[in-house]
Design a protein around this motif. Structure first.
Motif, PDB file in Angstrom:
ATOM      1  N   GLU A   1      24.170  11.335  40.196  1.00  0.00           N
ATOM      2  CA  GLU A   1      24.356  12.727  39.785  1.00  0.00           C
ATOM      3  C   GLU A   1      23.273  13.623  40.387  1.00  0.00           C
ATOM      4  OE1 GLU A   1      24.304  15.502  35.754  1.00  0.00           O
ATOM      5  OE2 GLU A   1      24.423  13.326  35.568  1.00  0.00           O
TER       6      GLU A   1
ATOM      7  N   CYS B   1      23.995  16.454  43.238  1.00  0.00           N
ATOM      8  CA  CYS B   1      23.630  17.846  42.939  1.00  0.00           C
ATOM      9  C   CYS B   1      22.807  18.441  44.070  1.00  0.00           C
ATOM     10  CB  CYS B   1      22.847  17.927  41.630  1.00  0.00           C
ATOM     11  SG  CYS B   1      23.876  17.836  40.149  1.00  0.00           S
TER      12      CYS B   1
ATOM     13  N   ARG C   1      38.512  10.832  35.972  1.00  0.00           N
ATOM     14  CA  ARG C   1      37.450   9.917  35.560  1.00  0.00           C
ATOM     15  C   ARG C   1      37.439   8.697  36.483  1.00  0.00           C
ATOM     16  NH1 ARG C   1      35.496   9.837  30.200  1.00  0.00           N
ATOM     17  NH2 ARG C   1      35.552   7.560  30.310  1.00  0.00           N
TER      18      ARG C   1
ATOM     19  N   SER D   1      29.014   6.208  36.471  1.00  0.00           N
ATOM     20  CA  SER D   1      29.249   7.384  35.639  1.00  0.00           C
ATOM     21  C   SER D   1      30.723   7.771  35.684  1.00  0.00           C
ATOM     22  CB  SER D   1      28.402   8.567  36.118  1.00  0.00           C
ATOM     23  OG  SER D   1      28.686   9.724  35.349  1.00  0.00           O
TER      24      SER D   1
ATOM     25  N   GLN E   1      32.222   9.907  34.042  1.00  0.00           N
ATOM     26  CA  GLN E   1      32.345  11.347  33.884  1.00  0.00           C
ATOM     27  C   GLN E   1      31.518  12.117  34.911  1.00  0.00           C
ATOM     28  OE1 GLN E   1      33.588  13.147  30.698  1.00  0.00           O
ATOM     29  NE2 GLN E   1      33.448  11.549  29.176  1.00  0.00           N
ATOM     30  N   LEU E   2      31.317  11.523  36.076  1.00  0.00           N
ATOM     31  CA  LEU E   2      30.506  12.169  37.105  1.00  0.00           C
ATOM     32  C   LEU E   2      31.044  13.552  37.459  1.00  0.00           C
ATOM     33  CD1 LEU E   2      28.197  12.011  39.163  1.00  0.00           C
ATOM     34  CD2 LEU E   2      29.779  10.856  40.735  1.00  0.00           C
TER      35      LEU E   2
ATOM     36  N   GLN F   1      32.781  15.674  35.615  1.00  0.00           N
ATOM     37  CA  GLN F   1      32.515  16.632  34.547  1.00  0.00           C
ATOM     38  C   GLN F   1      31.052  17.045  34.530  1.00  0.00           C
ATOM     39  OE1 GLN F   1      34.886  18.062  32.369  1.00  0.00           O
ATOM     40  NE2 GLN F   1      33.112  19.404  32.052  1.00  0.00           N
ATOM     41  N   LYS F   2      30.157  16.099  34.781  1.00  0.00           N
ATOM     42  CA  LYS F   2      28.728  16.417  34.796  1.00  0.00           C
ATOM     43  C   LYS F   2      28.393  17.389  35.933  1.00  0.00           C
ATOM     44  CE  LYS F   2      27.227  12.067  32.674  1.00  0.00           C
ATOM     45  NZ  LYS F   2      26.491  10.791  32.876  1.00  0.00           N
TER      46      LYS F   2
ATOM     47  N   ASP G   1      29.714  20.816  34.969  1.00  0.00           N
ATOM     48  CA  ASP G   1      28.826  21.480  34.005  1.00  0.00           C
ATOM     49  C   ASP G   1      27.585  22.042  34.693  1.00  0.00           C
ATOM     50  OD1 ASP G   1      30.597  20.786  32.010  1.00  0.00           O
ATOM     51  OD2 ASP G   1      29.443  19.037  31.342  1.00  0.00           O
ATOM     52  N   HIS G   2      27.131  21.351  35.729  1.00  0.00           N
ATOM     53  CA  HIS G   2      25.914  21.786  36.425  1.00  0.00           C
ATOM     54  C   HIS G   2      26.168  23.024  37.290  1.00  0.00           C
ATOM     55  CE1 HIS G   2      21.956  21.217  38.377  1.00  0.00           C
ATOM     56  NE2 HIS G   2      22.574  21.608  39.486  1.00  0.00           N
TER      57      HIS G   2
END
Length: 386
Positions: free
Chosen positions: A118, A122, A154, A165, A167-168, A170-171, A174-175
């Motif tokens: 993650e 990012c 997913r 992860s 939910q990578l 979704q993370k 969110d970022h």
């Protein structure tokens, strides 16, 4: 009298159809849209004006018909937004930044994500996003293409690396506060080939790299199965009790016919653990016997694969995305000639992908653009390949 909700639904549906048709038929006039879609001129004019106001569509001048008022032509404005597409391979991460037409492409290369995928992703995404040109909507979607199984955005299973992860997506969403879509790389490759290169309603794309993945387009729609497992062709068994596979079975075809397996076969034959696929292809072209044996094994397994695919799906086209078909001219023809089922041999066009990982990235761009524009289909390739 129709309810307000029904009216809004009908308008939304008509708007989607009109935008799809503008993209498919451009440049096109309002009158042509009305005639093609069977909608009134008033409805078309209202919808088109909303697209112009949103900067989805631009007027590009008039058509000289030689009589009467010249119709104004419309074109999709691909520069209204951009997408980011990531292909997360075993040893690298490649990102494509492009507009909603798949044009104005910028590529960025990074290492494969490490222990904290993650954080690494990012960083990669932020760097690539900083190169986005000024446009009305900025980056409208981010797509991750992975080697593995995805269901409902997913991550379910990744056999050759650990993204650890589910939910990578979704993370990351969110970022960055931008929609993030996660999809199998072979599915994206099929989308990219169909959207930008081959206008066929039914198309199969085989991605042959570390494993063997299959993207399936049926009746102009990506088919992923009940839980995302459709297209896991590499895990079909051709040798009962054969070589072990990370999926838990033995004898899967990707343990014999993937690029990794064929290169391993060549390394063992020449006793050189550092040889790669390019070395193998050059040796094959130079008629090296050991290289010939390895590529002939690839041809044999691919002929079996294509026969099975033809008998199950009967697609219009099969695309083979492999370094071997890219670097060895005529290899797809050799594969076709080795297919045992002569009844099916001419029922389908078999071709090598010339876009390699770019088709995966363009498939990601297609997915991001479709979701942003709220259309069910995009087609920037206006002629079929025969």
């Amino acid at each position: 009298m129709p309810s307000l909700g029904n009216q809004e639904y009908i308008r939304d549906m008509n708007s989607r159809i009109v935008l799809e048709q503008i993209i498919r038929q451009e440049p096109v006039s309002r009158a042509e849209l009305s005639k093609t879609l069977g909608l009134t001129k008033a409805t078309i004019s209202s919808i088109v004006q909303s697209f112009i106001d949103q900067e989805y569509v631009t007027e590009i001048g008039s058509l000289n018909t030689g009589k009467g008022r010249k119709p104004i032509l419309l074109k999709f404005n691909g520069d209204c937004g951009y997408t980011l597409s990531l292909y997360i391979n075993v040893d690298s991460t490649v990102i494509l930044l492009c507009n909603l037409r798949g044009e104005k492409q910028q590529f960025f290369s990074y290492p494969a994500p490490g222990a904290d995928p993650e954080a690494d992703l990012c960083q990669y995404i932020a760097h690539a996003a900083s190169h986005c040109p000024d446009c009305p909507y900025g980056i409208v979607g981010i797509t991750l293409g992975i080697l593995g199984i995805v269901h409902q955005n997913r991550i379910q299973f990744t056999p050759y690396y650990d993204l650890n992860s589910p939910q990578l997506g979704q993370k990351l969403q969110d970022h960055f506060h931008i929609p993030v879509y996660v999809e199998n790389e072979s599915n994206l490759s099929a989308l990219g080939e169909r959207t930008f290169f081959h206008n066929h309603p039914s198309l199969i794309n085989l991605n042959i790299h570390s494993g063997i993945g299959m993207g399936i387009i049926l009746d102009n729609r990506l088919y992923t199965g009940q839980r995302g497992y459709a297209g896991e062709f590499g895990h079909t068994i051709i040798q009962p009790g054969g070589k072990p596979c990370p999926c838990g079975n033995r004898g899967c075809i990707e343990q014999y016919a993937s690029a990794r397996a064929i290169v391993d076969m060549y390394r063992e034959a020449i006793k050189n653990p550092s040889a790669d696929a390019s070395d193998l292809c050059r040796a094959y072209e130079d008629n090296d016997p050991q290289a010939q044996n390895c590529i002939h094994a690839f041809i044999k397994y691919m002929a079996i694969a294509l026969n099975n695919i033809l008998n199950i799906f009967n697609p219009d086209m099969i695309i083979i995305n492999s370094i071997f078909t890219e670097k060895i001219p005529g290899l797809t023809r050799e594969i076709s000639l080795h297919m045992s089922n002569t009844f099916n041999r001419d029922c389908c066009f078999v071709a090598a992908s010339h876009s390699q990982e770019t088709s995966i990235l363009l498939g990601g761009a297609c997915l991001g653009a479709k979701n942003f524009l709220k259309v069910s289909d995009l087609q920037f390739c206006n002629t079929s390949v025969h």
